[in-house]
Write a protein that holds these residues in place. Structure first.
Motif, PDB file in Angstrom:
ATOM      1  N   ALA A  26       1.483   9.091 -10.355  1.00 48.10           N
ATOM      2  CA  ALA A  26       2.900   9.184 -10.029  1.00 48.10           C
ATOM      3  C   ALA A  26       3.530   7.805 -10.050  1.00 48.10           C
ATOM      4  CB  ALA A  26       3.070   9.821  -8.651  1.00 48.10           C
ATOM      5  N   PRO A  27       4.832   7.708 -10.353  1.00 45.61           N
ATOM      6  CA  PRO A  27       5.482   6.397 -10.424  1.00 45.61           C
ATOM      7  C   PRO A  27       5.499   5.698  -9.081  1.00 45.61           C
ATOM      8  CG  PRO A  27       7.103   8.171 -10.482  1.00 45.61           C
ATOM      9  CD  PRO A  27       5.767   8.810 -10.639  1.00 45.61           C
ATOM     10  N   THR A  28       5.423   4.375  -9.128  1.00 44.65           N
ATOM     11  CA  THR A  28       5.469   3.584  -7.911  1.00 44.65           C
ATOM     12  C   THR A  28       6.788   3.809  -7.196  1.00 44.65           C
ATOM     13  OG1 THR A  28       4.037   1.915  -8.881  1.00 44.65           O
ATOM     14  CG2 THR A  28       5.348   1.234  -6.990  1.00 44.65           C
ATOM     15  N   ASN A  29       6.730   3.848  -5.873  1.00 41.95           N
ATOM     16  CA  ASN A  29       7.905   4.128  -5.071  1.00 41.95           C
ATOM     17  C   ASN A  29       8.979   3.054  -5.240  1.00 41.95           C
ATOM     18  OD1 ASN A  29       9.147   5.631  -2.688  1.00 41.95           O
ATOM     19  ND2 ASN A  29       9.105   3.528  -1.936  1.00 41.95           N
ATOM     20  N   PRO A  30      10.232   3.416  -5.460  1.00 37.79           N
ATOM     21  CA  PRO A  30      11.302   2.417  -5.523  1.00 37.79           C
ATOM     22  C   PRO A  30      11.583   1.826  -4.157  1.00 37.79           C
ATOM     23  CG  PRO A  30      12.227   4.628  -5.561  1.00 37.79           C
ATOM     24  CD  PRO A  30      10.733   4.792  -5.644  1.00 37.79           C
ATOM     25  N   VAL A  31      11.883   0.550  -4.109  1.00 40.75           N
ATOM     26  CA  VAL A  31      12.241  -0.098  -2.846  1.00 40.75           C
ATOM     27  C   VAL A  31      13.740   0.095  -2.655  1.00 40.75           C
ATOM     28  CG1 VAL A  31      12.188  -2.247  -1.539  1.00 40.75           C
ATOM     29  CG2 VAL A  31      10.398  -1.761  -3.198  1.00 40.75           C
ATOM     30  N   ASN A  32      14.115   1.180  -1.972  1.00 37.18           N
ATOM     31  CA  ASN A  32      15.527   1.548  -1.923  1.00 37.18           C
ATOM     32  C   ASN A  32      16.222   1.114  -0.646  1.00 37.18           C
ATOM     33  OD1 ASN A  32      14.257   3.275  -0.177  1.00 37.18           O
ATOM     34  ND2 ASN A  32      14.881   5.166  -1.204  1.00 37.18           N
ATOM     35  N   ASN A  33      15.452   0.649   0.353  1.00 39.27           N
ATOM     36  CA  ASN A  33      16.114   0.298   1.602  1.00 39.27           C
ATOM     37  C   ASN A  33      15.297  -0.750   2.355  1.00 39.27           C
ATOM     38  OD1 ASN A  33      18.098   0.517   3.582  1.00 39.27           O
ATOM     39  ND2 ASN A  33      16.955   2.060   4.734  1.00 39.27           N
ATOM     40  N   PHE A  34      14.561  -1.570   1.637  1.00 42.53           N
ATOM     41  CA  PHE A  34      13.629  -2.489   2.270  1.00 42.53           C
ATOM     42  C   PHE A  34      14.359  -3.659   2.918  1.00 42.53           C
ATOM     43  CE2 PHE A  34      10.791  -6.266   1.747  1.00 42.53           C
ATOM     44  CZ  PHE A  34       9.969  -5.954   2.792  1.00 42.53           C
ATOM     45  N   GLN A  35      14.006  -3.923   4.190  1.00 44.85           N
ATOM     46  CA  GLN A  35      14.585  -5.059   4.909  1.00 44.85           C
ATOM     47  C   GLN A  35      13.584  -6.207   4.877  1.00 44.85           C
ATOM     48  OE1 GLN A  35      16.285  -3.903   8.795  1.00 44.85           O
ATOM     49  NE2 GLN A  35      15.764  -1.805   8.247  1.00 44.85           N
ATOM     50  N   SER A  36      13.983  -7.332   4.396  1.00 48.69           N
ATOM     51  CA  SER A  36      13.088  -8.486   4.331  1.00 48.69           C
ATOM     52  C   SER A  36      12.716  -8.933   5.740  1.00 48.69           C
ATOM     53  CB  SER A  36      13.767  -9.640   3.598  1.00 48.69           C
ATOM     54  OG  SER A  36      14.042  -9.286   2.272  1.00 48.69           O
ATOM     55  N   PRO A  37      11.449  -9.197   5.992  1.00 46.27           N
ATOM     56  CA  PRO A  37      11.047  -9.643   7.316  1.00 46.27           C
ATOM     57  C   PRO A  37      11.626 -11.022   7.646  1.00 46.27           C
ATOM     58  CG  PRO A  37       9.224  -9.833   5.769  1.00 46.27           C
ATOM     59  CD  PRO A  37      10.331  -9.123   5.052  1.00 46.27           C
ATOM     60  N   LYS A  38      11.909 -11.192   8.916  1.00 45.15           N
ATOM     61  CA  LYS A  38      12.447 -12.477   9.383  1.00 45.15           C
ATOM     62  C   LYS A  38      11.619 -12.960  10.561  1.00 45.15           C
ATOM     63  CE  LYS A  38      17.187 -11.395   8.020  1.00 45.15           C
ATOM     64  NZ  LYS A  38      18.572 -11.210   8.475  1.00 45.15           N
TER      65      LYS A  38
ATOM     66  N   SER B 221       0.826  -1.208   0.000  1.00 44.70           N
ATOM     67  CA  SER B 221       0.000   0.000   0.000  1.00 44.70           C
ATOM     68  C   SER B 221       0.857   1.254   0.000  1.00 44.70           C
ATOM     69  CB  SER B 221      -0.927  -0.011   1.222  1.00 44.70           C
ATOM     70  OG  SER B 221      -1.789  -1.125   1.173  1.00 44.70           O
ATOM     71  N   LEU B 222       1.938   1.245   0.759  1.00 42.37           N
ATOM     72  CA  LEU B 222       2.835   2.400   0.769  1.00 42.37           C
ATOM     73  C   LEU B 222       3.459   2.619  -0.601  1.00 42.37           C
ATOM     74  CD1 LEU B 222       4.664   1.906   4.196  1.00 42.37           C
ATOM     75  CD2 LEU B 222       3.026   3.709   3.622  1.00 42.37           C
ATOM     76  N   GLN B 223       3.899   1.547  -1.215  1.00 46.33           N
ATOM     77  CA  GLN B 223       4.558   1.662  -2.509  1.00 46.33           C
ATOM     78  C   GLN B 223       3.617   2.179  -3.589  1.00 46.33           C
ATOM     79  OE1 GLN B 223       6.124  -2.246  -3.211  1.00 46.33           O
ATOM     80  NE2 GLN B 223       8.025  -1.848  -2.121  1.00 46.33           N
TER      81      GLN B 223
ATOM     82  N   GLY C   2      11.428   1.176   3.026  1.00 49.53           N
ATOM     83  CA  GLY C   2      12.130   1.670   1.856  1.00 49.53           C
ATOM     84  C   GLY C   2      11.463   2.826   1.158  1.00 49.53           C
ATOM     85  N   MET C   3      10.642   3.589   1.843  1.00 47.93           N
ATOM     86  CA  MET C   3       9.967   4.717   1.211  1.00 47.93           C
ATOM     87  C   MET C   3      10.965   5.839   0.904  1.00 47.93           C
ATOM     88  SD  MET C   3       6.788   4.195   0.639  1.00 47.93           S
ATOM     89  CE  MET C   3       6.189   5.863   0.434  1.00 47.93           C
ATOM     90  N   ALA C   4      10.863   6.393  -0.287  1.00 48.44           N
ATOM     91  CA  ALA C   4      11.709   7.523  -0.665  1.00 48.44           C
ATOM     92  C   ALA C   4      11.239   8.778   0.060  1.00 48.44           C
ATOM     93  CB  ALA C   4      11.647   7.741  -2.170  1.00 48.44           C
ATOM     94  N   PRO C   5      12.150   9.541   0.685  1.00 49.39           N
ATOM     95  CA  PRO C   5      11.736  10.757   1.412  1.00 49.39           C
ATOM     96  C   PRO C   5      10.943  11.738   0.556  1.00 49.39           C
ATOM     97  CG  PRO C   5      14.000  10.182   1.963  1.00 49.39           C
ATOM     98  CD  PRO C   5      13.587   9.254   0.859  1.00 49.39           C
ATOM     99  N   ALA C   6      11.237  11.788  -0.747  1.00 46.97           N
ATOM    100  CA  ALA C   6      10.535  12.728  -1.622  1.00 46.97           C
ATOM    101  C   ALA C   6       9.048  12.397  -1.758  1.00 46.97           C
ATOM    102  CB  ALA C   6      11.181  12.745  -3.003  1.00 46.97           C
ATOM    103  N   LYS C   7       8.680  11.174  -1.399  1.00 44.61           N
ATOM    104  CA  LYS C   7       7.279  10.760  -1.526  1.00 44.61           C
ATOM    105  C   LYS C   7       6.508  10.855  -0.222  1.00 44.61           C
ATOM    106  CE  LYS C   7       4.938   7.295  -3.938  1.00 44.61           C
ATOM    107  NZ  LYS C   7       4.820   5.919  -4.400  1.00 44.61           N
TER     108      LYS C   7
END
Length: 421
Positions: free
Chosen positions: A409-421, A156-158, A179-184
């Motif tokens: 607007a373009p979908t947010n890039p996943v720039n810092n996403f940590q995979s859940p464990k 949903s965020l992306q 991983g949300m981009a600050p600009a968004k």
């Protein structure tokens, strides 16, 4: 501009935000699954699919995208604004409607770190927990379910065109955890309604009689609710220790705020009410007009959630001039400086709360004079709902122009996403 809010129409945050947007010049319609009731803004109720006993379930939001899209188009909506990323942001994403401004308000983000170990308090005091110590079955359900819900929050965020967070801590967590981009993202504080604090003397007298507040008594308030996440059990024990120390010229009030109440908290509150006429527990939801009257009577209040976004109760208490006593979580530290405009308890225990109250109560009027002007000035500069509604509409207008010119607007890039464990 026609704004669609996705939310519970009975929630006071929903009602306040809808009113503010209307007064700022927008047409506003709330969409949801709940039946209409008193105080409901302009509202469209959709019938939930896969309901449980007639009530919407999480599956209703996942399966209700097409119905929502048809309703939004039929009502000629310009911008979609879900309040809370889950479940309402999830529902909005399922509709595929754009532009959409998702609003994160607290637990909808802070419940979902990549790993539970990053937020140890979730083991005992997650939003869904009623008692402070959940059983094995409840803990297992929570662990299994959170990965699914977290994935829905991520998607949903992306997909959003813009995401707002009501404090900087939420924006940081959306960037670091999802991983949300600050600009968004933008910070948007919903704020207070000053006109509601103007309460007649007759209303104040009626509330004093209802709550048993005697003439000359100062009021010590816990406004957040009796859920484990708000640490009501610790606050209650802190109040008990102060009462047992012989403080008899103050009225201690614990609000349930309409949330489900822990059996332990309810039993302890009943026992204190039986022993001390200076203590009062209000288990149900207090009408808004009574709550604002109560703020006019409050001298000190305690707000100590284990995690939070921008607290409406903290904002209202600060505006009213009451002395804030808070725990040292990031959201509180953003707006409270120890001894300048409030009192911070680093290690929030009942003993430390007792010590803070016994320190503040003898000189409470002096403390109120010290903190009231800095708090009022800050709220008027940053946290008036009418000003922030106008700012929201400017962003919404820009999104509408961009959407008409070149699609969503373009979908947010996943720039810092940590995979859940």
């Amino acid at each position: 501009m026609h704004i669609a809010i996705l939310s519970d129409p009975h929630n006071f945050h929903t009602q306040k935000w809808a009113k503010a947007l209307q007064e700022a010049g927008a047409k506003v319609t709330v969409f949801g699954f709940e039946p209409e009731g008193p105080g409901t803004p302009p509202y469209v109720r959709l019938q939930p699919r896969y309901a449980r006993a007639g009530r919407a379930s999480y599956l209703s939001y996942l399966a209700g995208g097409r119905d929502l899209r048809q309703a939004l188009e039929a009502h000629q909506i310009d911008v979609l604004n879900p309040l809370n990323i889950t479940p309402f942001g999830v529902w909005g994403r399922q509709s595929g409607f754009h532009p959409v401004i998702q609003s994160a308000l607290g637990a909808d983000i802070l419940e979902y770190p990549p790993r539970i170990s990053q937020s140890p308090e979730l083991k005992a005091r997650a939003w869904s927990h009623i008692e402070g110590q959940p059983g094995l079955a409840q803990s297992l359900r929570y662990r299994l379910g959170r990965q699914f819900y977290r994935r829905q929050v991520l998607l949903s965020l992306q997909e959003a065109d813009l995401v707002t967070g009501d404090n900087q801590h939420l924006l940081d967590r959306m960037e670091q955890w999802f991983g949300m981009a600050p600009a968004k993202m933008k910070e948007l504080i919903y704020g207070v309604e000053p006109e509601l604090f103007e309460v007649s003397g007759e209303s104040l007298a009626q509330l004093k009689q209802k709550l048993g507040i005697l003439s000359g008594q100062r009021v010590i308030l816990s406004p957040r609710g009796a859920k484990a996440v708000y640490q009501a059990d610790i606050i209650l024990e802190g109040f008990a220790r102060v009462l047992e120390a012989g403080i008899c010229d103050h009225k201690f009030i614990l609000l349930g705020a309409g949330y489900e109440v822990s059996q332990k908290v309810a039993a302890r509150a009943a026992e204190l009410e039986g022993r001390f006429p200076q203590f009062c527990f209000v288990p149900g939801r207090m009408p808004r007009e009574e709550l604002y009257a109560l703020w006019n009577l409050t001298d000190l209040f305690v707000s100590a959630p284990v995690y939070d976004g921008y607290s409406a109760a903290l904002a209202e208490g600060r505006y009213a001039g009451a002395m804030p006593v808070v725990n040292a979580i990031p959201a509180n530290l953003e707006v409270i400086q120890h001894e300048r405009n409030g009192w911070i308890i680093e290690n929030f225990t009942s003993a430390n709360l007792r010590d803070a109250l016994l320190h503040l109560i003898p000189d409470l009027e002096t403390w109120k004079k010290r903190i009231s002007q800095p708090n009022r000035d800050w709220i008027e500069a940053h946290s008036l709902v009418r000003n922030n509604a106008a700012m929201f509409l400017n962003w919404a207008g820009d999104l509408c122009k961009r959407t008409k010119q070149g699609g969503k607007a373009p979908t947010n890039p996943v720039n810092n996403f940590q995979s859940p464990k």
